[in-house]
Design an enzyme around this catalytic site. Structure first.
Site, PDB file in Angstrom:
ATOM      1  N   HIS A 490      67.943  28.577  81.712  1.00  0.00           N
ATOM      2  CA  HIS A 490      67.625  29.574  81.108  1.00  0.00           C
ATOM      3  C   HIS A 490      66.792  29.446  80.002  1.00  0.00           C
ATOM      4  CE1 HIS A 490      67.093  33.762  78.371  1.00  0.00           C
ATOM      5  NE2 HIS A 490      67.153  33.007  77.664  1.00  0.00           N
ATOM      6  N   GLU A 491      67.892  28.450  79.257  1.00  0.00           N
ATOM      7  CA  GLU A 491      66.766  27.713  77.958  1.00  0.00           C
ATOM      8  C   GLU A 491      66.299  26.902  78.765  1.00  0.00           C
ATOM      9  OE1 GLU A 491      67.567  29.068  75.148  1.00  0.00           O
ATOM     10  OE2 GLU A 491      69.698  29.729  75.439  1.00  0.00           O
ATOM     11  N   HIS A 494      63.019  28.327  77.900  1.00  0.00           N
ATOM     12  CA  HIS A 494      61.701  28.123  76.723  1.00  0.00           C
ATOM     13  C   HIS A 494      61.689  26.796  76.110  1.00  0.00           C
ATOM     14  CE1 HIS A 494      63.580  32.390  74.925  1.00  0.00           C
ATOM     15  NE2 HIS A 494      64.622  32.204  75.281  1.00  0.00           N
ATOM     16  N   HIS A 497      58.242  25.702  77.723  1.00  0.00           N
ATOM     17  CA  HIS A 497      57.107  26.992  76.656  1.00  0.00           C
ATOM     18  C   HIS A 497      57.068  26.423  75.929  1.00  0.00           C
ATOM     19  CE1 HIS A 497      56.235  31.477  74.899  1.00  0.00           C
ATOM     20  NE2 HIS A 497      55.072  30.752  75.530  1.00  0.00           N
TER      21      HIS A 497
END
Length: 696
Positions: A490-491, A494, A497
């Protein structure tokens, strides 16, 4: 000290109290231009903050006093480029304060926060600056060369209006007071939680009370006790790597209750760290602020700029999911009650029983013991899986950097290299384990965001991923749970991105809060797929890949406990919305308010909201007020996006990955729904989410 005095202060204080040269006042001659962490001392921050505010004030004054008529270049672009020195100082301080807080840093944070709030208000409420911005906005059809310049102009103009630029002088003065109060209250909320979370410990001195716990969990607790000066005992804390395994495996029900109650009652003891009065003030001040700006509620103010647009749209999504999720959770509870009744002759069931009997249910239904899985999820193996997935999707590679400044010795640092093998996309810091002074949870931040320099060359970002994963023990490396593994994926999303960003203007990098979790949550879809597990899940002792049968069991258990997971999350999201849709100022009794909120939707007593009010850091000190719903809003998008890979028959489809990367690279240059339609070719569907969570 005000920003007005900063220039004189900096002349005298270009060095710290010890005489050490202040690194913020020099060019950073470090690899990749990362912060020279080893040279930055606490006494360097305040002079640097003051210098940053002074520089930005001078930059704003230059815009305001420019005798030329307002243009995009001399007003909008100049404003967009202002404050970079201050941003650099804030980025370093924010990360270090979040990961290695000390009393000295807390004092600096408390001193600088009102200064920064006042400085920001001075800019957003400057009538001469707003007049120039408005002039460009009103003439944007002729003054802006293209759609991106128009979008930046419109966004900056709206930010000024939403910041109070059109209010009367009296209302602006009141707004300044409210903003300063909110800034200090937010710090206080987080400080209280950090202290309360760190002080609680469940000390066990009887080995019999460890019955049921896996050996690695007991070993970690013994190491924690020794660290606390209690050698020969076992210490369990409220950090998730300690808390959750105890709730899953400890047969001593009384101790499970004590530990979970300690977790649930954080900052709710009627002492100096009690957050009830703090959140009461925050909620009411936010309402006052919204009313000053012309909005009926704080949620209406926040959501206007998000994909959801209105509180009604958020409630519609949450309530649509609530009933099927609660029904599923009640079914899960019934199955666990049956197990408890069969084993103990007692079907009574409390919230601290849920993890314990859920683990028994997992074994019964799927023949799956999470503790037996952990040897296949050593931290390095999971990191290899995360990096490997990025390579398969996007062709990027990672080179570890050992001779580079670190903000903590535990950091691991990597250069991220594009698929051409030459272009550096940025630098990635990884910070994995809990420690004193580190706030709870997991997050991704940047020391430097992507930008372009004056020659048009891309300036690569410096990104940091921070987690609180299970620690290694004397006998084994850090072995992650399935949840921690998903958190890493998940992280890292980020991080991608940020690393893929190719945005020309600083003011267009940000995306809507309810879009921002799409890049992260979509990565979780691969983590437990058998095809992916075969690539990275290896036994830390033998190096053997996870058996195909075990990988299939994990896949089949994908719907396990989804009723509970969805309900606890939705409950917290609804609580957030209830606090921020209050239309009238009134005293708030947090306990009573929360109870009424949960009773209204029929939350069963065996499930608590994922975050209770007094430690709901996301919404009271973490930037997610009226925005905790965004995870599920983004999940509609990520489930639909992953479905594109499934439909193609290739989970690593390079053409779809290329389109997804293009979407990420665009930042906030278009609205989230436009970005998503351009990627997917259609509106998102909720069907994939409903199926993935077993709600249909």
């Amino acid at each position: 000290m005000s920003a007005l005095c900063a220039a004189a202060f900096v002349t005298a204080c270009g060095t710290g109290k010890t005489g050490t040269a202040n690194p913020f006042f020099a060019e950073w001659d470090t690899p990749f231009g990362v912060p020279p962490f080893e040279r930055i001392l606490p006494e360097h921050y305040l002079p640097a903050f003051n210098e940053g505010m002074a520089r930005e004030k001078a930059e704003i004054d230059a815009i305001v006093n420019n005798p030329a008529a307002p243009t995009f270049e001399n007003t909008i672009l100049a404003y967009d480029n202002s404050g970079q020195f201050l941003d650099r100082v804030s980025a370093v301080f924010g990360c270090v304060a979040g990961t290695d807080m000390t009393p000295e840093l807390e004092e600096i944070q408390g001193e600088v926060s009102p200064l920064l709030t006042r400085h920001s208000s001075d800019i957003s409420l400057d009538p001469a600056l707003f007049a120039r911005v408005r002039a460009v906005y009103e003439g944007r059809d002729t003054l802006c060369a293209d759609s991106l310049q128009r979008r930046l102009t419109e966004k900056i103009y709206r930010n000024f209006v939403r910041g109070g630029a059109e209010l009367s002088a009296d209302d602006q003065a009141r707004l300044r007071e409210v903003d300063e109060q909110l800034s200090l209250l937010s710090i206080r909320f987080g400080r209280n939680l950090r202290g309360d979370n760190g002080d609680f410990v469940l000390l066990v001195d009887d080995r019999e009370d460890l019955k049921g716990l896996p050996q690695n969990v007991a070993d970690a607790a013994a190491a924690e006790a020794e660290h606390r000066g209690q050698k020969g005992k076992w210490a369990f804390t409220l950090d998730k790597p300690s808390l959750i395994p105890f709730l899953q495996y400890a047969e001593n029900r009384g101790l499970r209750e004590r530990l979970y109650t300690g977790y649930l009652t954080r900052c709710n003891h009627g002492d100096g760290r009690d957050n009830k009065a703090v959140l009461d003030s925050i909620a009411n001040l936010r309402l006052l602020r919204a009313n000053l700006l012309g909005y009926p509620t704080h949620a209406a103010y926040v959501l206007e700029r998000q994909m959801a647009k209105t509180p009604e749209a958020v409630y519609a999504l949450l309530t649509e999911l609530w009933t099927p999720a609660l029904d599923r959770a009640k079914g899960e509870l019934a199955e666990m009650r049956a197990i408890k009744l069969a084993e103990t002759g007692d079907s009574s069931f409390a919230s601290w029983d849920w993890w314990f009997y859920a683990e028994k249910l997992r074994k019964a239904k799927y023949d799956l013991d999470e503790d037996q899985l952990r040897p296949y999820f050593a931290l390095d193996s999971v990191r290899n899986g995360v990096f490997g997935l990025a390579n398969k999707l996007y062709g990027i590679t990672f080179r570890e950097l050992t001779d580079i400044p670190k903000y903590n010795p535990a950091n691991r640092v990597f250069e991220v290299i594009d698929k051409d093998g030459r272009t550096s996309l940025g630098v990635l810091y990884l910070d994995f384990h809990p420690r004193a002074g580190k706030r709870v949870g997991a997050w991704c931040t940047t020391f430097r965001s992507q930008s372009y320099d004056s020659t048009g060359q891309r300036v690569a970002p410096v990104v940091s991923i921070v987690t609180n994963f299970s620690k290694p023990t004397a006998d084994a490396p850090a072995l992650l749970t399935l949840d921690e593994t998903a958190t890493f994926f998940h992280e890292f999303g980020h991080g991608l991105h940020q690393l893929f960003s190719m945005v020309p203007y600083r003011g267009l990098k940000g995306v809507e809060r309810d879009f921002v979790e799409l890049p992260s949550q979509v990565m979780e879809n691969w983590a437990m797929r058998p095809e992916m597990l075969a690539l990275y899940a290896r036994h830390y002792k033998t190096g053997e890949s996870i058996p195909a049968e075990l990988a299939q069991k994990i896949a089949r258990s994908g719907l396990f406990n989804q009723g509970f997971a969805t309900v606890e999350y939705l409950a917290a999201s609804l609580l957030d919305m209830d606090y921020h849709t209050l239309g009238q100022s009134r005293p708030i009794d947090a306990d009573a308010f929360e109870a009424a909120s949960m009773e209204a939707v029929g939350l069963i007593p065996q499930i608590e909201p994922r975050y209770k009010s007094t430690y709901f850091q996301h919404i009271f000190s973490g930037g997610y007020s009226s925005g905790y719903y965004s995870y599920i809003w983004s999940e509609v998008l990520d489930a639909d996006a992953f479905n594109a890979y499934v439909e193609s028959g290739d989970l690593f489809n390079p053409e779809i990955a290329a389109r997804f990367r293009t979407m990420l690279s665009r930042g906030g240059t278009a609205d989230g729904d436009v970005l998503y339609r351009d990627f997917r070719g259609a509106e998102s569907s909720m069907e994939p989410l409903l199926h993935r969570r077993g709600l249909k």
